[in-house]
Design a protein around this motif. Structure first.
Motif, short mmCIF file in Angstrom:
data_model
loop_
_atom_site.label_atom_id
_atom_site.label_comp_id
_atom_site.label_asym_id
_atom_site.label_seq_id
_atom_site.Cartn_x
_atom_site.Cartn_y
_atom_site.Cartn_z
N UNK A 169 -7.90 -4.18 -5.64
CA UNK A 169 -6.88 -5.12 -5.16
C UNK A 169 -6.92 -5.08 -3.64
N UNK A 170 -6.96 -6.23 -3.01
CA UNK A 170 -7.11 -6.29 -1.55
C UNK A 170 -6.01 -5.51 -0.83
N UNK A 171 -6.40 -4.80 0.21
CA UNK A 171 -5.46 -4.09 1.08
C UNK A 171 -4.70 -5.14 1.89
N UNK A 172 -3.37 -5.06 1.94
CA UNK A 172 -2.61 -6.08 2.67
C UNK A 172 -1.27 -5.51 3.14
N UNK A 203 11.09 -4.38 2.23
CA UNK A 203 10.33 -5.44 2.90
C UNK A 203 9.10 -4.93 3.64
N UNK A 204 9.04 -3.64 3.96
CA UNK A 204 7.97 -3.14 4.83
C UNK A 204 7.09 -2.12 4.11
N UNK A 205 5.83 -2.52 3.85
CA UNK A 205 4.90 -1.62 3.19
C UNK A 205 3.48 -2.16 3.31
N UNK A 206 2.51 -1.26 3.16
CA UNK A 206 1.10 -1.62 2.97
C UNK A 206 0.81 -1.48 1.48
N UNK A 207 0.01 -2.36 0.94
CA UNK A 207 -0.26 -2.31 -0.50
C UNK A 207 -1.74 -2.44 -0.81
N UNK A 208 -2.16 -1.83 -1.91
CA UNK A 208 -3.56 -1.82 -2.35
C UNK A 208 -3.56 -1.28 -3.78
N UNK A 209 -4.73 -1.24 -4.42
CA UNK A 209 -4.79 -0.70 -5.77
C UNK A 209 -6.02 -1.16 -6.53
N UNK A 210 -5.91 -1.14 -7.86
CA UNK A 210 -7.06 -1.51 -8.69
C UNK A 210 -6.61 -2.16 -9.98
N UNK A 211 -7.49 -3.01 -10.53
CA UNK A 211 -7.33 -3.61 -11.85
C UNK A 211 -8.33 -2.96 -12.79
#
Length: 248
Positions: A61-64, A92-100
């Motif tokens: 999952x794209x880093x955003x 409201x404030x975070x960096x997100x990423x992950x995997x499917x």
């Protein structure tokens, strides 16, 4: 009237079923590194960062950034600013990423490896949250930033077992800044490749495996063993049983 009961085909079918069952219960892990993000050459203010590597049967999952964060420049990193404390009332404030995870497989995720850096008034206390298969976000790890130094992080946690996806968020948990003062909107926080030994891209680690068949209950195992014994006993005596039925 004579009735012949044949065991030859029964034996072959039973043997095939047992082999298939044993294969279904073999569930080998396929990878130690599931997803990586390589920030080499970044300007830091990219809107998203696609995964540079994904193991078989998963995708990154794209880093955003969340909408609450701004995107200052920072070489070879993924940078952010305008941080505030994350809470149930302020998410409201975070960096997100992950995997499917591909259908038919499960992933067990238990480690993140990366480096990060805060400016003087950037976040000092941070946490990693995770949501598994669309569930609620739960805290799985914490880390801190001191002054303006690069911090190397190997964050291990209880395995997150997923059949669909695992989504992470990096958040700040207090108003303490990296310099020991107070968190300010102009303070920055950036993630980057792991700078330890050996160095590596930002990594999500764990294992991915094929979904296994359900393991039989003890009573089921006992019945299977008894059945196998009975079939073996009969087959040792004769392969074909002739039964003669006479009518008056």
């Amino acid at each position: 009237m004579t009735i012949d009961i044949q065991f030859g085909r029964t034996k072959a079918a039973f043997t095939g079923m047992m082999a298939a069952g044993m294969l279904a219960m073999i569930n080998p892990a396929e990878a130690a590194t599931l997803v990586q993000y390589d920030f080499t050459g970044n300007a830091g203010n990219e809107a998203t960062e696609a995964a540079s590597y994904a193991a078989a049967h998963v995708s990154g999952i794209a880093f955003s950034r969340s909408a609450g964060l701004s995107a200052p420049s920072a070489g070879n990193a993924f940078s952010s600013a305008s941080w505030s404390v994350y809470s149930a009332a302020n998410m409201t404030d975070y960096l997100t990423f992950g995997l499917n995870v591909l259908a038919g497989y499960t992933a067990s995720v238990d480690q993140l490896v990366f480096s990060s850096r805060s400016s003087n008034t950037g976040p000092g206390d941070l946490a990693v949250l995770a949501a598994v298969d669309g569930g609620a976000f739960q805290q799985v790890a914490t880390f801190d930033q001191n002054a303006d130094a690069v911090g190397n992080h190997v964050l291990s946690f209880a395995p997150l077992v997923s059949a669909s996806n695992v989504v992470f968020r990096i958040v700040t948990t207090s108003t303490s800044a990296a310099n020991g003062g107070t968190l300010a909107g102009g303070g920055t926080f950036r993630v980057q490749n792991y700078a330890g030994t050996p160095s590596s891209p930002f990594s999500i680690n764990g294992n991915v495996a094929a979904v296994s068949a359900a393991v039989p209950e003890p009573a089921t195992w006992a019945m299977m063993i008894l059945g196998m014994g009975a079939i073996g006993f009969v087959m040792r005596r004769r392969k074909t049983v002739n039964m003669t039925v006479r009518f008056a």
